[in-house]
Enzyme design. Structure first.
Site, PDB file in Angstrom:
ATOM      1  N   VAL A 105     -12.075  28.352  -3.300  1.00 23.17           N
ATOM      2  CA  VAL A 105     -13.503  27.998  -3.266  1.00 23.17           C
ATOM      3  C   VAL A 105     -13.611  26.516  -2.892  1.00 23.17           C
ATOM      4  CG1 VAL A 105     -15.677  28.058  -4.517  1.00 23.17           C
ATOM      5  CG2 VAL A 105     -13.887  29.711  -5.077  1.00 23.17           C
ATOM      6  N   ASN A 138     -14.478  33.270 -13.337  1.00 25.03           N
ATOM      7  CA  ASN A 138     -13.888  32.135 -14.061  1.00 25.03           C
ATOM      8  C   ASN A 138     -14.325  32.018 -15.511  1.00 25.03           C
ATOM      9  OD1 ASN A 138     -12.637  31.427 -11.698  1.00 25.03           O
ATOM     10  ND2 ASN A 138     -14.150  29.880 -11.120  1.00 25.03           N
ATOM     11  N   HIS A 176       1.255  37.698 -10.893  1.00 27.33           N
ATOM     12  CA  HIS A 176       0.861  38.635 -11.945  1.00 27.33           C
ATOM     13  C   HIS A 176       2.058  39.116 -12.761  1.00 27.33           C
ATOM     14  CE1 HIS A 176      -3.401  39.584 -10.225  1.00 27.33           C
ATOM     15  NE2 HIS A 176      -3.228  38.319 -10.570  1.00 27.33           N
ATOM     16  N   ARG A 203      -3.229  29.861 -12.162  1.00 25.53           N
ATOM     17  CA  ARG A 203      -4.453  30.560 -11.731  1.00 25.53           C
ATOM     18  C   ARG A 203      -5.574  29.571 -11.396  1.00 25.53           C
ATOM     19  NH1 ARG A 203      -8.574  34.093 -14.670  1.00 25.53           N
ATOM     20  NH2 ARG A 203      -9.342  35.496 -13.039  1.00 25.53           N
ATOM     21  N   GLY A 254     -11.758  24.938  -0.941  1.00 27.95           N
ATOM     22  CA  GLY A 254     -10.444  24.319  -0.732  1.00 27.95           C
ATOM     23  C   GLY A 254      -9.941  23.586  -1.966  1.00 27.95           C
ATOM     24  N   HIS A 289      -7.732  29.499  -7.969  1.00 31.60           N
ATOM     25  CA  HIS A 289      -9.199  29.582  -7.963  1.00 31.60           C
ATOM     26  C   HIS A 289      -9.824  28.308  -7.394  1.00 31.60           C
ATOM     27  CE1 HIS A 289     -10.002  33.304 -10.654  1.00 31.60           C
ATOM     28  NE2 HIS A 289      -8.916  33.443  -9.945  1.00 31.60           N
ATOM     29  N   SER A 313     -12.831  21.333  -7.222  1.00 29.04           N
ATOM     30  CA  SER A 313     -14.204  21.773  -7.510  1.00 29.04           C
ATOM     31  C   SER A 313     -14.247  22.705  -8.727  1.00 29.04           C
ATOM     32  CB  SER A 313     -14.826  22.457  -6.291  1.00 29.04           C
ATOM     33  OG  SER A 313     -13.978  23.489  -5.823  1.00 29.04           O
TER      34      SER A 313
END
Ligand code: HEM
Length: 372
Positions: free
Chosen positions: A117, A143, A245, A109, A119, A113, A123
């Protein structure tokens, strides 16, 4: 469920406050808008409003493609480190052994994430920058109190330094992508095995408010397709990557009344009971051996009565996605091959493949930019 009610009440209060503040709430017009986060949406928007960031340009498809085995190329002395990938694998294996398979779900995950955001530039791992202060992506509502696995990436970073003779050559963005690959391999019990291209540099910016790029659990199929398209992914990728999931957990506060009443009633009752004593529930109630962290095609068999979110159930809402759900449910091997390819595709989102001083770098530690 108590936590969910508290948050929903807080959302209403914040919205009322915004109304009372009146015209100055014009500020809200400039605010980002979270999509598909249900009752929490207005709270999320209010919390995030006014924070720095927001000049977000969606990543474009990279002009400089990644390659396989970037660290194995002996022609490039600066980044040559043939043991780098094995060091990441060992760190992920060790963490899963020590912490359990759930942390593998956390890593997969984290990778998603990060990709969505700015790429794949790590980050998501930063916890403080000059421009954002503490309000980095980690603090973004999707997050905060939710992501896990940061410690594994930090350990993998140290392991790569040791494997590369003490040199800092492997980017955190590559470490995260490789770790997600390894977690997929381990959680699928060896069935999902693929090479992950490398050569990403790390970015130096991270803003909490840019986490609006992440779809929420109440998203419609149209929302999902639109948000994936911005990233260069298509409807097929939405269905394939949602297969993640079949592992991991979700917080009870995301289990809406609407969704619970659309589920199998016995299962909904069990979830309600679990949420009286726990803050989270497993996403997949039916994996073999009852291991909720088996990355397999069970997710597609669970749709729509045994999945937690509307964003999962809506995969049956169009003929094309429904067909793909049925095909994945019927054919584990197809899902596994598609998932591997989609992870590689996601790993190409917005990659930064050159060193631009002040913009990209190889971070010394993954949670802080260099010379901070
Ligand atoms: C399609 C849109 C998606 C939506 C709306 C969505 C939403 C969510 C939400 C709300 C949670 C629970 C978080 C919490 O309770 O704190 C979750 C968990 C999770 N998601 Fe997604 N997700 C999506 C796509 C993806 C993709 C593309 C991946 C990876 C390929 C992914 C992997 C996971 C994993 C592994 C977990 C469990 C994490 C853990 O146990 O720590 N999701 N997702």
């Amino acid at each position: 469920m108590a936590a969910s009610k508290k948050l929903a009440t807080a959302a209403v209060l914040v919205s009322l406050l915004a109304l009372l503040v009146g015209p100055s709430a014009g500020l809200l017009d400039l605010c980002p808008v979270f999509v598909g986060w249900g009752a929490l949406q207005s709270l999320l928007n209010s919390l995030i409003c006014g924070l720095p960031g927001g000049n977000y340009t969606p990543p474009t498809v990279p002009s400089n493609p990644l390659g396989f085995g970037y660290y194995n190329n002996s022609n490039n002395n600066a980044s040559y480190c043939p043991d780098a990938e094995a060091a990441v694998t060992a760190a992920v294996e060790k963490a899963i052994k020590q912490q359990g398979r759930g942390v593998g779900a956390g890593i997969i995950r984290l990778f998603f994430h990060d990709a969505f955001v700015r790429g794949c530039d790590a980050s998501v791992l930063l916890n403080n920058t000059v421009a954002a202060g503490n309000n980095t992506e980690r603090e973004g509502p999707p997050n905060k109190d939710s992501l896990r696995g940061f410690d594994v990436i930090d350990a993998a970073k140290e392991a790569t330094k040791a494997a590369c003779g003490g040199r800092n050559v492997v980017s955190c963005a590559d470490i995260l992508a490789l770790a997600a690959r390894d977690a997929s391999h381990i959680l699928s019990n060896g069935r999902i095995k693929f090479a992950m291209p490398t050569g990403r540099f790390d970015g130096r910016e991270s803003f909490a408010r840019e986490t609006i790029q992440l779809p929420g659990p109440d998203s419609t199929l149209e929302d999902l397709v639109r948000m994936f398209k911005v990233q260069g992914l298509n409807e097929t990728d939405v269905v394939t990557l949602s297969g993640a999931h079949s592992i991991g957990r979700a917080r009870c506060l995301f289990l809406t009344k609407d969704r619970l009443s659309a589920m199998n009633s016995t299962y909904a009752g069990q979830l309600n009971e679990t949420c009286k004593i726990n803050d989270t529930v497993n996403q997949d109630p039916f994996s073999p051996d009852r291991d909720p962290n088996n990355l397999d095609n069970q997710y597609y068999k669970n749709i729509d009565k045994f999945v937690l979110f509307k964003s999962d159930a809506v995969l049956l809402s169009s003929e094309t996605t429904k067909k793909q759900v049925e095909a994945n449910a019927a054919n584990a091997t197809k899902f596994e091959a598609d998932f591997a390819a989609a992870m590689v595709k996601m790993g190409n989102i917005g990659v930064k493949t050159t060193h631009v001083p002040g913009v990209t770098e190889i971070r010394e530690v993954c949670w802080r930019v260099n010379n901070a």
